[in-house]
Scaffold this motif. Structure first.
Motif, PDB file in Angstrom:
ATOM      1  N   VAL A  18      13.784  28.499  80.748  1.00  0.00           N
ATOM      2  CA  VAL A  18      13.888  29.483  79.670  1.00  0.00           C
ATOM      3  C   VAL A  18      12.535  30.171  79.528  1.00  0.00           C
ATOM      4  CG1 VAL A  18      14.231  29.787  77.186  1.00  0.00           C
ATOM      5  CG2 VAL A  18      15.717  28.231  78.477  1.00  0.00           C
ATOM      6  N   GLU A  20      10.890  33.889  77.611  1.00  0.00           N
ATOM      7  CA  GLU A  20      11.033  35.143  76.853  1.00  0.00           C
ATOM      8  C   GLU A  20      12.492  35.403  76.441  1.00  0.00           C
ATOM      9  OE1 GLU A  20       9.092  38.139  79.241  1.00  0.00           O
ATOM     10  OE2 GLU A  20       7.106  37.330  78.775  1.00  0.00           O
ATOM     11  N   GLY A  21      13.133  34.364  75.939  1.00  0.00           N
ATOM     12  CA  GLY A  21      14.470  34.521  75.375  1.00  0.00           C
ATOM     13  C   GLY A  21      15.604  34.626  76.378  1.00  0.00           C
ATOM     14  N   ARG A  22      15.354  34.272  77.632  1.00  0.00           N
ATOM     15  CA  ARG A  22      16.399  34.322  78.663  1.00  0.00           C
ATOM     16  C   ARG A  22      16.306  33.082  79.538  1.00  0.00           C
ATOM     17  NH1 ARG A  22      18.771  39.511  79.383  1.00  0.00           N
ATOM     18  NH2 ARG A  22      17.890  40.972  77.901  1.00  0.00           N
ATOM     19  N   ALA A 111      20.508  36.588  79.119  1.00  0.00           N
ATOM     20  CA  ALA A 111      20.474  36.376  77.671  1.00  0.00           C
ATOM     21  C   ALA A 111      21.590  35.410  77.274  1.00  0.00           C
ATOM     22  CB  ALA A 111      20.650  37.706  76.943  1.00  0.00           C
ATOM     23  N   HIS A 112      21.421  34.766  76.134  1.00  0.00           N
ATOM     24  CA  HIS A 112      22.390  33.771  75.660  1.00  0.00           C
ATOM     25  C   HIS A 112      23.815  34.327  75.645  1.00  0.00           C
ATOM     26  CE1 HIS A 112      24.444  31.166  72.688  1.00  0.00           C
ATOM     27  NE2 HIS A 112      23.722  30.225  73.286  1.00  0.00           N
ATOM     28  N   LEU A 135      17.541  29.605  73.055  1.00  0.00           N
ATOM     29  CA  LEU A 135      17.747  31.055  73.147  1.00  0.00           C
ATOM     30  C   LEU A 135      18.144  31.693  71.829  1.00  0.00           C
ATOM     31  CD1 LEU A 135      19.605  31.240  76.571  1.00  0.00           C
ATOM     32  CD2 LEU A 135      17.184  31.615  76.104  1.00  0.00           C
ATOM     33  N   ASN A 136      18.346  30.897  70.790  1.00  0.00           N
ATOM     34  CA  ASN A 136      18.741  31.451  69.502  1.00  0.00           C
ATOM     35  C   ASN A 136      17.675  31.255  68.451  1.00  0.00           C
ATOM     36  OD1 ASN A 136      21.236  32.538  70.148  1.00  0.00           O
ATOM     37  ND2 ASN A 136      22.279  30.582  69.902  1.00  0.00           N
ATOM     38  N   ARG A 137      16.450  31.552  68.833  1.00  0.00           N
ATOM     39  CA  ARG A 137      15.335  31.390  67.897  1.00  0.00           C
ATOM     40  C   ARG A 137      15.161  32.620  67.057  1.00  0.00           C
ATOM     41  NH1 ARG A 137      11.418  28.337  72.164  1.00  0.00           N
ATOM     42  NH2 ARG A 137      12.458  26.370  71.987  1.00  0.00           N
TER      43      ARG A 137
END
Length: 137
Positions: A18, A20-22, A111-112, A135-137
């Protein structure tokens, strides 16, 4: 549990990277059944820790240097009957690219919300839980 399953084939170590959100996913040149997109992964070598194999395979396949953070779990994969281990990893350095052109066709940072498009059959529950959190921060 040993790192080899009943037919003595080496286990497979997968890296859940994981950044940068991906999450990093790779598409193999030859799919295993319906497994086309998956996480960087490969066979655990003799006397190699599962986490180390996940780090090594990520480097070999994508050129990324990662470090193992946590073993998320393991199972006998329902599609391949191989012992699979899943290790959460974080990026240390490098830019992801198709480094092993014999094995990989392409890679993607996913992405999520896009994960079901890449893996329509669902993920191993501990991996899904990790990604839901990471991924859900």
């Amino acid at each position: 549990m040993t790192q080899q399953n009943a037919d003595e084939r080496p286990g497979i170590a997968a890296a859940i990277v994981v950044h940068e959100g991906r999450v990093l996913m790779v598409r193999r040149r030859v799919s295993e059944g319906q497994l086309s997109w998956q996480f960087p992964a490969g066979e655990v070598e003799p006397n190699e820790a599962r986490e180390d194999a996940a780090v090594r395979e990520t480097q070999e396949e994508t050129g990324l240097t990662v470090k193992a953070v946590k073993l998320l779990g393991e199972r006998i994969h329902p599609a391949t009957s191989r012992l699979m281990s899943y290790t959460a990893c974080e990026v240390v350095s490098g830019d992801a690219h198709v480094a092993d052109t014999d094995e990989l066709a392409e890679l993607a940072w996913v992405a999520h919300a896009e994960i079901p498009q890449y893996v329509p059959y669902g993920l191993f529950e501990p991996v899904q839980e990790h990604l839901d959190s990471a991924l859900n921060r």
